[in-house]
Design a protein around this motif. Structure first.
Motif, mmCIF file in Angstrom:
data_model
loop_
_atom_site.group_PDB
_atom_site.id
_atom_site.type_symbol
_atom_site.label_atom_id
_atom_site.label_comp_id
_atom_site.label_asym_id
_atom_site.label_seq_id
_atom_site.Cartn_x
_atom_site.Cartn_y
_atom_site.Cartn_z
ATOM 1 N N LEU A 156 0.746 -1.174 -0.009
ATOM 2 C CA LEU A 156 0.049 -0.128 0.200
ATOM 3 C C LEU A 156 1.052 1.229 -0.122
ATOM 4 O O LEU A 156 1.561 1.409 0.991
ATOM 5 N N PRO A 183 1.851 5.386 -1.036
ATOM 6 C CA PRO A 183 1.221 7.029 -1.325
ATOM 7 C C PRO A 183 1.416 7.238 -2.680
ATOM 8 O O PRO A 183 2.290 6.656 -3.393
ATOM 9 N N ARG A 187 -6.160 1.736 -7.339
ATOM 10 C CA ARG A 187 -6.057 3.181 -6.515
ATOM 11 C C ARG A 187 -7.139 3.312 -5.407
ATOM 12 O O ARG A 187 -7.992 2.576 -5.646
ATOM 13 N N LEU A 188 -6.944 3.673 -4.439
ATOM 14 C CA LEU A 188 -7.900 3.911 -3.080
ATOM 15 C C LEU A 188 -7.309 5.202 -2.483
ATOM 16 O O LEU A 188 -6.484 5.466 -2.533
ATOM 17 N N LYS A 189 -8.530 5.385 -1.621
ATOM 18 C CA LYS A 189 -8.333 6.641 -0.543
ATOM 19 C C LYS A 189 -8.218 6.043 0.717
ATOM 20 O O LYS A 189 -9.265 4.899 1.237
ATOM 21 N N ASP A 190 -7.838 6.819 1.836
ATOM 22 C CA ASP A 190 -7.803 6.289 3.200
ATOM 23 C C ASP A 190 -8.698 7.116 3.599
ATOM 24 O O ASP A 190 -9.493 7.890 3.122
ATOM 25 N N ARG A 191 -9.074 6.906 4.955
ATOM 26 C CA ARG A 191 -10.037 7.720 5.774
ATOM 27 C C ARG A 191 -9.850 9.108 5.566
ATOM 28 O O ARG A 191 -10.873 9.838 5.707
ATOM 29 N N TYR A 215 -3.681 6.590 -2.233
ATOM 30 C CA TYR A 215 -2.611 5.437 -2.259
ATOM 31 C C TYR A 215 -2.790 4.615 -3.268
ATOM 32 O O TYR A 215 -4.081 4.752 -4.349
ATOM 33 N N ALA A 228 4.722 5.865 4.559
ATOM 34 C CA ALA A 228 3.628 6.725 4.760
ATOM 35 C C ALA A 228 3.011 6.699 5.974
ATOM 36 O O ALA A 228 3.403 5.989 6.922
ATOM 37 N N ASP A 263 -14.700 2.968 8.930
ATOM 38 C CA ASP A 263 -13.696 3.561 8.288
ATOM 39 C C ASP A 263 -12.411 2.860 8.618
ATOM 40 O O ASP A 263 -11.459 2.916 7.950
ATOM 41 N N PHE A 283 -10.177 -0.634 4.354
ATOM 42 C CA PHE A 283 -9.428 0.128 3.164
ATOM 43 C C PHE A 283 -10.434 -0.552 1.873
ATOM 44 O O PHE A 283 -10.487 -1.817 1.842
ATOM 45 N N ARG A 284 -11.272 0.038 1.473
ATOM 46 C CA ARG A 284 -12.100 -0.241 0.271
ATOM 47 C C ARG A 284 -11.618 0.207 -1.204
ATOM 48 O O ARG A 284 -11.155 1.393 -1.164
ATOM 49 N N LEU A 285 -11.851 -0.383 -2.181
ATOM 50 C CA LEU A 285 -11.514 0.101 -3.428
ATOM 51 C C LEU A 285 -12.417 -0.690 -4.506
ATOM 52 O O LEU A 285 -12.907 -1.439 -4.318
ATOM 53 N N TYR A 300 -4.425 -5.195 6.441
ATOM 54 C CA TYR A 300 -4.671 -3.859 6.337
ATOM 55 C C TYR A 300 -5.804 -3.234 7.397
ATOM 56 O O TYR A 300 -6.816 -3.774 7.481
ATOM 57 N N ASP A 347 -7.203 0.646 8.441
ATOM 58 C CA ASP A 347 -7.119 2.151 8.170
ATOM 59 C C ASP A 347 -7.187 2.725 9.692
ATOM 60 O O ASP A 347 -8.458 3.568 9.895
ATOM 61 N N ARG A 387 -0.665 0.597 9.917
ATOM 62 C CA ARG A 387 -2.272 0.308 8.780
ATOM 63 C C ARG A 387 -1.862 -0.689 7.833
ATOM 64 O O ARG A 387 -2.756 -1.431 7.229
ATOM 65 N N GLU A 388 -0.274 -0.941 7.561
ATOM 66 C CA GLU A 388 -0.274 -2.295 6.736
ATOM 67 C C GLU A 388 0.674 -3.188 7.774
ATOM 68 O O GLU A 388 1.768 -2.489 8.334
#
Lengths: 585, 585
Positions: free
Chosen positions: A76, A78, A97-101, A106, B38, B93, B96-98, B141, B143, B155-156
Motif C-alpha cells: 500500500l 502513497p 487506486r484507493l483513498k484512506d479515511r 494510495y 507513509a 472507516d 480500506f475499500r477500493l 490492512y 485504516d 496500517r499495513e
C-alpha cells in the motif's frame, strides 16, 4: 516431515473446473494447489503454498548469492512518488487506486522503482555505497483487463523485484550481467525450458532489456528465433529496412476506378488484369493499407493514429501497443469516421493522410515503405484506387512504426537467417533503467571527486507465483502434475495400498525412517482404495511414488518414477537407502 | 553467513527521528531496521526484515507443531463474503475499500474469517475432515484513525491468523487449548514479558477470548491483575454487583436548590452541610452522574445513549467502545442538546431519562446502581438536585453497562482480591468464534449419523510485525536494541577495532571460521573509528560482540555480552569454540 493425507486439507477433483482453459490451471485446481477467490485472485492451499515457498527459496538463494540484499516494502503506497515519475497516470486502469479515511490517495504497488529509488536516496550519499543491489519478494497488484489462466496472469501475484544502483554505465552493465547469470541459475533450478530474448522496456523506460520466456503454447508472449541465434520478443523485433530505390523513371501516379475489389486478393487480381506492372505482377505486398486507430492517452484524451503498411500484413496489436505505450489502442469508431468526413472508409490513402493534408492525423509508415517503392492504395474516394503512388515522391509519413505482424520466415534484423515464431510465458525481465527514476526523484551521490552525480539503475523481476503455473505447464502429462524435486511439495509419496496391519505397519515404519533421514514424505494413509490413491498420487505429482502393498509379505515394494512412469521392485530393507540416495537427502 | 557492514544497506542515526515517541520506534529507525513510507506504513530494511523473518519462523514452527496447516489467502478480497457477515459495513472507516476497473467492490483484508470459512466449505463435507486448523502469515490492512509508534500500530502489518474448525463445542475447547499452548511457546521463544488476560471479543463476535499482552508502559491496552491470579483486559473486567438493599424505610426523594455546586466535591460538601444522611456522610460515590453520548451506527445513523454511574468515577472510553461496538462513540454536541430541550446540561437526572419519559433516550446504568441504593442526582432543572432518589423505587434504567473506569484497588470479579492496573501491547488474541461465521456463510458438514451440522470455529492471531516492536520495547537500553538470539539479525557482531593487517587478518579469519561453524556473523569491516563501531554495535543489538583489536598481538580478544554489558578476555585460539558454544550453533 510427514504429510498425512488423512488429515491434509485437500480435496482433489476428477473434472476440470469450468473456468480453467489451460492445463496448469486445470491441474493446479484439480490437485488442490490453488482456489479462485475472485477474478484473477487466488488462494493458496497447503500443497500450493509449499511449492510457492520452494520457488521463493530458490529465488532468495540466488539473489543472496550475487550479494543482493533483501528488504521489504509496503504494498500500500502513497501517490506522491508515483506522481513524480508520471506513473500514477501512465498506469491507467491497470493500477488499483484507493483513498484512506482522510481522503489521501494510495495505490497497490505494481512495481516499486519509485520506493527503492527514494529509500536509496535516504540511505546512501556516496559512491562508496555503490554498487548496490536490493530485492524483495512481494505481493503485487495489477488490475489486468483480462486476467487469465489462473495464477499465470493474476491481479494479485508474487514477484521478486530487484534494483541495482551504480555510479556509472559500466557499473550498470556489470550489475545487469550479475542478475542475468542469477536468473539463468534460477530458471535452470526451476527446471523450466526457457529462452532469453531481447525485449522492449515498455512503460518502464530504459534501454537494454531482456526477457526470460518459458516455452509454452499457452504463453501470452510471442517470440522469434533465427538459426543464427537471434531471439527476441515479437514486440522487440525490428524490420530490416530495404534500400531506397531510384524513382526518376517511375511511372506517374494515376487514379483508377476499381469496383468489386473488397479484399486485397481481389484488388491484386483486378490490378494485374487491368493495370499491370511492366516489370512483374503486382502482389499483396505492393498494396498499401492504411489503418486508423484511436490512442487513449494516460490523461484520458483520445488522438487518432494512421498506420500505413503492406496490404499482405496485419497490424500486430501487441507490437503496436508496445510502440505507443503508455497510450492504449482503441478502435476508430463509426462516430470517429463521421467526425472526419474526409476519411473514406476502405479507400483511405496517403492523399488524405499525408502531412500536408487537412485531416491532421499522425501518419506512421511501416519500415518497408522506403523511398522509391511503388504502391496501389486508396484514392480517398469510394471505389477508386491510386496506382504507382511512389514513396518519397508522392507521399511521406510523419515517421516510422514497427506495428506489422512478424511472420515465420521473415528475415532476422541481424542477418542471422529466417525467423521462426513460438510462444512463451514471461518468467523474468531484466532491464537497464538508466537514470529515468533517479532523475525524476533526484537520486544523486558524491563521486570520488566530491561531485554530485546521478545514479544509474537496473530493474529485474521474476514472476514467483507465475513460476508455479509455468512449471506446471512445462511439466505435466494427462494424469497430472510432475514437479521437479526442488519444487515438489514432498520428496516421496508413500501409498498404503492395502488394509492389512502388516502393510500399514510397514508403510508407517518406512515413512518414519525416511522422515528421520530428512526425506519429505507424503503418506497416503486414507481409508480409500488403491486406485483412488494412485490416481491422486499421479495428479499431485510428487516425483517419486513408493507403493506399499501385498508385496510386503515377501519383502518387496514398488518404486515409481512419476515423470517416466517406470517402476521397479525394491526390497523393503533397502527402500530407505535407495530413496534417500535418489532424493539426495 | 557473514554480513559485511562495509556493504550492508544501512545508515544508523545518532538522533531520534522527530516523529518517533516510543523507544522501539526510535531505536528501530535509528538502527536502520525500518523506515516510514507513509503514515502507519513502513518499509523493512535488511536488518529489520531478518528479524521479521525470524519471528515468522518461530510462529510457523509452533503452528506446524500443533498440526495447523499453512495456506495463503489474497489480501485483495471481494466484497460479497464480508457483506454476508455484515463486516463490510461494521468495520466502518477502518476498512480500506477500493473498486476495480469494472467497478467491482473490493477490500484489503483486515482478518480473513470469511475467506477461511468459505474455503473450508468448499473443501470439507464430512466430520472426518475435522478437527482442522489452518493458518497463514500474511500482510493485513486496517485504516487506523491514529496509527502510532511505528510498526507497533501500523496500517499495513504482518499477522499470523489461524482458524480452527470443529464438529462440536468440546472440539473447539480442545482446539482453543492447543492454540493457547502454542502461543505460550511462541511468546516464550520471543523472549517477551507477557501476561494472558481475559478479553472481550469485540467486533469478532464469539465467546471465550483471551489476549496475550506484552508488558509495556507504551502499550495501548490496560489490563488488571489480582493477587489471586485474575487477569483481564480492562474492557473485559466485570464489576461485582452489590446485593440489593431493602428500601421500605428509605426516605422519600426530595428536590432541593443546590446553587454553587459545579463539581462533585462541592455538591458532596453542600449536601453534607444542608441535607445530611442519617446513617453516614454522603460521598462522591452517592452521587449519580448521567452522561450522554452519541453512537454512530455502522449504517451511519446516530443514536443517543445515556449512561448513569457513580459521580466519583469517569467513563472509560475504551470500555464503553467495547460495549457498544461496532457502533462508534461520538460526543453529544451543543446542537444535540438544542434538539433535546428537556435535557438540562449539568443537571440531567433519571427524571428525564427514565424509561417512561419523553426523551426516549436509552438509559443504561452502572452495575453498582442496584435496587435500594440512594442517590443525589440532577433534578432536570438548573441549580437543582434530587436527594434520596432510590433505585428500583424512583427510577430504573433500560439495562446495565460496564463503562465506568476500573481503579487500582477495585475488587476482582472472582473475589481474588484487589485489582492493580498495568499497560500492555496486544501480541496475540485467541477466541472461540462459535458458529457466527459458519451460520452466516452456511458452513455445515455431515456428522457421524449423516446429519448436517454447523461447524464451530476458533480464531487466533499473532501480531508478527508488531512482535518486532514489542520485543524492542521489552528489550533495549539507552544505548540501543538488545535482541534475544532467536530473533537477532546475527549471532555475533565482530568489530575490527584497528587498521593493522594483523588485526584485520585475524578478524577475517575468525569470521570465516565462525561462518563455517554455522554462526551468523556481522563483521564491521568499515573504514571507521572503533568508537563509531562500538556505538553502532550497541545500537544494532546483536547479543554477542567480539572485539578484535590490539590484543591480537598477544593472542587476546574481548567478548562482550550486549545485554549485561559485561566483557571478558578470551584467547584467539579459543574464540570459535567459545562463541559456537554460546550460540548453540
Amino acid at each position: 516431515m510427514i504429510t498425512r493425507m488423512s488429515t491434509l486439507f485437500l480435496r482433489t477433483l476428477r473434472e476440470d473446473p469450468v473456468d480453467a482453459e489451460v492445463p496448469s490451471h486445470q491441474l493446479l485446481v484439480r490437485a488442490g494447489y490453488v482456489r479462485r477467490a475472485a477474478p484473477g485472485i487466488y488462494s493458496w492451499l497447503p500443497l500450493g503454498y509449499r511449492v510457492l515457498r520452494n520457488v521463493e527459496r530458490i529465488v532468495r538463494e540466488e539473489m543472496d548469492a550475487i550479494g543482493a540484499q533483501e528488504v521489504h516494502f509496503p504494498a500500500l503506497l502513497p501517490r506522491e512518488p508515483y506522481e513524480a515519475t508520471g506513473r500514477w497516470t501512465e498506469y491507467g486502469d491497470n493500477l488499483f487506486r484507493l483513498k484512506d479515511r482522510k481522503g489521501g490517495d494510495y495505490l497497490l504497488g505494481p512495481t516499486h522503482e519509485e520506493m527503492f529509488t527514494l529509500l536509496v536516496k535516504d540511505i546512501c550519499s556516496s559512491y562508496k555505497s555503490l554498487p548496490l543491489a536490493l530485492y524483495q519478494i512481494q505481493t503485487k497488484y495489477r488490475d489486468e483487463a483480462r486476467p487469465r489462466a489462473g495464477i499465470l496472469r493474476g491481479r494479485e501475484f508474487v514477484m521478486k523485484d530487484s534494483y541495482s544502483f551504480d555510479i556509472d554505465d559500466a557499473g550498470l552493465d556489470a550489475s545487469y550481467l550479475r542478475h542475468r547469470k542469477a536468473y539463468i541459475r534460477i530458471f535452470d533450478r526451476l527446471g523450466l525450458n526457457y529462452v532469453i530474448v531481447a525485449a522492449t522496456s515498455g512503460a518502464m523506460g530504459g534501454s537494454a532489456s531482456e526477457e526470460f520466456l518459458a516455452d509454452s503454447e499457452v504463453g501470452e508472449d510471442t517470440y522469434v528465433r533465427s538459426p543464427g541465434g537471434y531471439a527476441a520478443n515479437v514486440e522487440a523485433v525490428t524490420t530490416p529496412v530495404p534500400a531506397a530505390l531510384p524513382f526518376d523513371d517511375a511511372p506517374a501516379a494515376h487514379v483508377e476506378d476499381t469496383p468489386d475489389t473488397p479484399t486485397i486478393d481481389t484488388l491484386v487480381a483486378v490490378s494485374n488484369e487491368r493495370f499491370p506492372r511492366a516489370d512483374r505482377p503486382w502482389t499483396g505486398a505492393d498494396t498499401l493499407k492504411n489503418l486508423i486507430v484511436m490512442l487513449r492517452l494516460p490523461d484520458g484524451t483520445r488522438e487518432p493514429l494512421a498506420i500505413g503498411l503492406p496490404g499482405d500484413r496485419e497490424v500486430d496489436m501487441k507490437r503496436l501497443e508496445a510502440q505507443v505505450s503508455p497510450a492504449e489502442v482503441e478502435p476508430f469508431t463509426e462516430q470517429d469516421f463521421a467526425a472526419n468526413p474526409a476519411l473514406v472508409k476502405g479507400y483511405i490513402g496517403p492523399g488524405v493522410l499525408g502531412s500536408e493534408n487537412a485531416s491532421k492525423i499522425r501518419y506512421l509508415l511501416d519500415p518497408r515503405i522506403v523511398p522509391g517503392t511503388r504502391w496501389i492504395t486508396g484514392a480517398d474516394a469510394n471505389g477508386r484506387h491510386v496506382y504507382d503512388l511512389t514513396a518519397g515522391r508522392d507521399f511521406t509519413g510523419d515517421g516510422v512504426i514497427e506495428a506489422a505482424e512478424i511472420r515465420d520466415g521473415d528475415p532476422a534484423p541481424d542477418g542471422s537467417g529466417p525467423l521462426s515464431l513460438a510462444r512463451g510465458i514471461e518468467m523474468g525481465h531484466i532491464f537497464q533503467l538508466g537514470r529515468k527514476y533517479a532523475d525524476a526523484l533526484d537520486l544523486q551521490v558524491l563521486d570520488q571527486n566530491g561531485k554530485r552525480v546521478t545514479v544509474t539503475m537496473g530493474s529485474y523481476g521474476v514472476g514467483v507465483s507465475r513460476a508455479v503455473a509455468a512449471v506446471a505447464e512445462n511439466s505435466h502429462d494427462d494424469k497430472g502434475l510432475i514437479w521437479p524435486r526442488e519444487l515438489a511439495p514432498a520428496d516421496v509419496h508413500v501409498v498404503i495400498a492395502g488394509k492389512g496391519a502388516e502393510i500399514v505397519g510397514a508403510a508407517e515404519d518406512l515413512a518414519a525412517q525416511l522422515d528421520a533421514a530428512g526425506v519429505r514424505v507424503m503418506l497416503d494413509d486414507r481409508n480409500a482404495s488403491p486406485g483412488v490413491k494412485f490416481t491422486d498420487a499421479e495428479l499431485i505429482g510428487v516425483p517419486t511414488i513408493l507403493v506399499v502393498g501385498r508385496g510386503v509379505a515377501t519383502g518387496v515394494l514398488e518404486l515409481k518414477d512419476r515423470r517416466t512412469g517406470t517402476s521397479q521392485e525394491i526390497a523393503v530393507d533397502q527402500a530407505v537407502d535407495t530413496i534417500t540416495a535418489l532424493v539426495g537427502a
